[in-house]
Motif scaffolding. Structure first.
Motif, PDB file in Angstrom:
ATOM      1  N   GLU A 179       0.830  -1.208   0.000  1.00  0.00           N
ATOM      2  CA  GLU A 179       0.000   0.000   0.000  1.00  0.00           C
ATOM      3  C   GLU A 179       0.859   1.251   0.000  1.00  0.00           C
ATOM      4  N   TRP A 180       1.935   1.217   0.782  1.00  0.00           N
ATOM      5  CA  TRP A 180       2.808   2.395   0.909  1.00  0.00           C
ATOM      6  C   TRP A 180       3.492   2.736  -0.407  1.00  0.00           C
ATOM      7  N   THR A 181       4.011   1.726  -1.100  1.00  0.00           N
ATOM      8  CA  THR A 181       4.724   2.005  -2.351  1.00  0.00           C
ATOM      9  C   THR A 181       3.804   2.627  -3.394  1.00  0.00           C
ATOM     10  N   GLN A 182       2.514   2.299  -3.331  1.00  0.00           N
ATOM     11  CA  GLN A 182       1.578   2.871  -4.299  1.00  0.00           C
ATOM     12  C   GLN A 182       1.322   4.353  -4.049  1.00  0.00           C
ATOM     13  N   THR A 183       1.577   4.809  -2.828  1.00  0.00           N
ATOM     14  CA  THR A 183       1.297   6.209  -2.494  1.00  0.00           C
ATOM     15  C   THR A 183       2.502   7.128  -2.661  1.00  0.00           C
ATOM     16  N   GLN A 184       3.688   6.547  -2.919  1.00  0.00           N
ATOM     17  CA  GLN A 184       4.911   7.351  -2.988  1.00  0.00           C
ATOM     18  C   GLN A 184       5.113   7.944  -4.382  1.00  0.00           C
ATOM     19  N   ARG A 185       5.638   9.154  -4.417  1.00  0.00           N
ATOM     20  CA  ARG A 185       5.981   9.794  -5.684  1.00  0.00           C
ATOM     21  C   ARG A 185       7.436   9.440  -5.994  1.00  0.00           C
ATOM     22  N   LEU A 186       7.611   8.419  -6.814  1.00  0.00           N
ATOM     23  CA  LEU A 186       8.935   7.892  -7.114  1.00  0.00           C
ATOM     24  C   LEU A 186       9.126   7.804  -8.615  1.00  0.00           C
ATOM     25  N   SER A 187      10.380   7.898  -9.047  1.00  0.00           N
ATOM     26  CA  SER A 187      10.679   7.656 -10.456  1.00  0.00           C
ATOM     27  C   SER A 187      10.440   6.178 -10.746  1.00  0.00           C
ATOM     28  N   PRO A 188      10.185   5.819 -12.003  1.00  0.00           N
ATOM     29  CA  PRO A 188       9.935   4.406 -12.322  1.00  0.00           C
ATOM     30  C   PRO A 188      11.051   3.481 -11.856  1.00  0.00           C
ATOM     31  N   SER A 189      12.304   3.906 -12.040  1.00  0.00           N
ATOM     32  CA  SER A 189      13.418   3.034 -11.645  1.00  0.00           C
ATOM     33  C   SER A 189      13.507   2.900 -10.128  1.00  0.00           C
ATOM     34  N   THR A 190      13.250   3.986  -9.391  1.00  0.00           N
ATOM     35  CA  THR A 190      13.288   3.912  -7.930  1.00  0.00           C
ATOM     36  C   THR A 190      12.155   3.043  -7.413  1.00  0.00           C
ATOM     37  N   ARG A 191      10.969   3.188  -7.992  1.00  0.00           N
ATOM     38  CA  ARG A 191       9.844   2.348  -7.571  1.00  0.00           C
ATOM     39  C   ARG A 191      10.167   0.864  -7.813  1.00  0.00           C
ATOM     40  N   ALA A 192      10.727   0.586  -8.989  1.00  0.00           N
ATOM     41  CA  ALA A 192      11.081  -0.803  -9.300  1.00  0.00           C
ATOM     42  C   ALA A 192      12.122  -1.332  -8.323  1.00  0.00           C
ATOM     43  N   SER A 193      13.093  -0.481  -7.951  1.00  0.00           N
ATOM     44  CA  SER A 193      14.122  -0.887  -7.001  1.00  0.00           C
ATOM     45  C   SER A 193      13.518  -1.168  -5.630  1.00  0.00           C
ATOM     46  N   TYR A 194      12.605  -0.304  -5.174  1.00  0.00           N
ATOM     47  CA  TYR A 194      11.939  -0.513  -3.887  1.00  0.00           C
ATOM     48  C   TYR A 194      11.164  -1.829  -3.895  1.00  0.00           C
ATOM     49  N   LEU A 195      10.375  -2.055  -4.953  1.00  0.00           N
ATOM     50  CA  LEU A 195       9.549  -3.260  -5.026  1.00  0.00           C
ATOM     51  C   LEU A 195      10.408  -4.516  -5.042  1.00  0.00           C
ATOM     52  N   ARG A 196      11.528  -4.457  -5.760  1.00  0.00           N
ATOM     53  CA  ARG A 196      12.417  -5.621  -5.816  1.00  0.00           C
ATOM     54  C   ARG A 196      13.026  -5.898  -4.450  1.00  0.00           C
ATOM     55  N   SER A 197      13.482  -4.843  -3.756  1.00  0.00           N
ATOM     56  CA  SER A 197      14.073  -5.024  -2.426  1.00  0.00           C
ATOM     57  C   SER A 197      13.053  -5.568  -1.440  1.00  0.00           C
ATOM     58  N   ILE A 198      11.833  -5.061  -1.519  1.00  0.00           N
ATOM     59  CA  ILE A 198      10.771  -5.540  -0.625  1.00  0.00           C
ATOM     60  C   ILE A 198      10.469  -7.008  -0.911  1.00  0.00           C
ATOM     61  N   ARG A 199      10.362  -7.349  -2.200  1.00  0.00           N
ATOM     62  CA  ARG A 199      10.010  -8.716  -2.596  1.00  0.00           C
ATOM     63  C   ARG A 199      11.094  -9.722  -2.194  1.00  0.00           C
ATOM     64  N   LEU A 200      12.359  -9.326  -2.369  1.00  0.00           N
ATOM     65  CA  LEU A 200      13.451 -10.268  -2.123  1.00  0.00           C
ATOM     66  C   LEU A 200      13.934 -10.290  -0.677  1.00  0.00           C
TER      67      LEU A 200
END
Length: 401
Positions: free
Chosen positions: A82-103
């Motif tokens: 839910e939090w990542t969906q509310t953040q104003r992030l560049s596409p690459s930063t969002r992808a990096s956050y999601l990958r770190s969270i997932r792994l």
């Protein structure tokens, strides 16, 4: 035995109950929710009546000040999604956050309720990442990576506290790798003769098209993603300058593969970097050769350092090709003639050579796109001792003149 003492309405209550570990005390109190409804809260665990009374007063005080947070059943993995969906992030930063969270976060902490997380739990998680955290199972994560993942978790839980969804941020009580432990790898830089040997006496004979890429990065200090996003209209050869307006990055999405995304720079503002005469001449020859292949490669909208089909070069493959060329050059010229460096070290080489030659830090900082000269001084402090000696000698010369 039940507590017989009576309290005024709204003061809550304390009652004793039996457990296998012995008597324990339960507190009970009522709070008003934001929607106007009332919730009765029961909390177990106090080992004596005095501790229960202290806990009850603390909870009633929070309710009185509007600081009481209703316990949530939300799991951490759902909270982070839910939090990542509310953040104003560049596409690459969002992808990096999601990958770190997932792994690195969800497999270890994701199933826990957010309100049940503690500082020791976060510390245990980080120590596990340091020991066995690599996704390929070959060992632990570097302290720098662990600290990066920790900052993601800390940001999410900090927002939960500010939004009134969490009473205490457990990361406040955790110990991540220190900034000193998380220092980036030591930077490397070529000397001017080493750079000239690679660009002018070896690489140009191997692949002139790629050599233009290496030369442009070395001559401007521009980062890889920004150099790969340059278009023909961003380059003014008559004025001998380029305008850095955008960047291209790799975005990896789960189940969707990789995608190259071009977007604005972090500041959203363009910066101008002047070119030397040699690089201008090299760019003119480069465009002449490309124009003979197809006019599409030299149109105003064409990507300057593109593949021959006009598409963006893949940033990571681009870096690997540089590393491979340097390795071949070392074998051909002798390893002692050319130290091994990364593509990003061309940026360090650019800055180091200018600073060592006495170019003002402010000028170098502007060329690199640093927010302030202080950043440049901090990053390139290894250059300063020699500069300080040079300044002292110049001062002495002034006195003798």
């Amino acid at each position: 035995m039940a507590d017989k003492r009576r309290r005024d309405k709204g003061d809550g209550g304390i009652s004793e109950h039996r457990t296998r570990a012995g008597p324990r005390f339960l507190i009970k109190y009522a709070v008003q929710r934001e929607d106007g409804t009332t919730r009765v809260v029961l909390k177990h665990g106090s080992v004596n009546r005095r501790d229960a009374a202290v806990a009850l007063r603390a909870e009633l005080r929070k309710a009185e000040l509007g600081e009481w947070v209703e316990p949530s059943e939300q799991r951490l993995d759902a909270c982070l999604a839910e939090w990542t969906q509310t953040q104003r992030l560049s596409p690459s930063t969002r992808a990096s956050y999601l990958r770190s969270i997932r792994l690195h976060i969800d497999p270890h902490l994701g199933a826990h309720r957010v309100t049940r997380l503690t500082g020791p739990m976060v510390d245990t998680w980080m120590r596990k990442l340091e020991a066995t955290g690599r996704a390929d199972g070959t060992g632990g994560l570097a302290p720098r990576t662990v600290r990066y993942v920790f900052t993601i978790l800390r940001s999410a839980l900090g927002d939960a506290v500010r939004q009134g969804r969490l009473a205490v941020d457990p990361t406040d009580r955790a110990t991540p790798p220190s900034p000193a432990e998380a220092r980036p790898p030591e930077m490397q830089a070529w000397t001017a003769p080493e750079l000239a040997q690679f660009l002018l006496r070896w690489a140009d004979d191997q692949d002139p098209d790629l050599t233009m890429s290496w030369r442009l990065l070395a001559a401007t200090g521009v980062r890889r993603g920004k150099a790969l996003a340059l278009r023909r209209r961003d380059v003014d050869l008559d004025a001998a300058r380029i305008a850095v307006r955008r960047s291209v990055e790799v975005v990896e999405r789960k189940g969707a593969g990789e995608e190259l995304v071009e977007g604005p720079t972090k500041t959203g503002q363009a910066r101008v970097v002047d070119l030397d005469a040699g690089t201008v001449a090299a760019l003119r020859a480069y465009w002449t050769a490309r124009g003979q292949l197809t006019p599409d490669l030299v149109r105003d909208t064409a990507v300057v350092l593109s593949n021959l089909d006009g598409s963006h070069r893949h940033p990571e493959r681009f870096s690997r090709r540089f590393t491979a060329q340097v390795a071949r050059a070392r074998r051909a010229l002798g390893e002692h003639q050319l130290p091994m460096i990364r593509l990003h070290d061309l940026r360090h080489t650019h800055a180091t050579l200018l600073l060592a030659d006495g170019v003002p830090v402010k000028v170098v900082s502007e060329r690199l796109g640093h927010a302030s000269a202080t950043i440049t001084l901090t990053v390139y402090q290894h250059v300063h001792p020699g500069m300080g000696r040079q300044a002292a000698d110049r001062f002495a010369a002034l006195l003798e003149s």
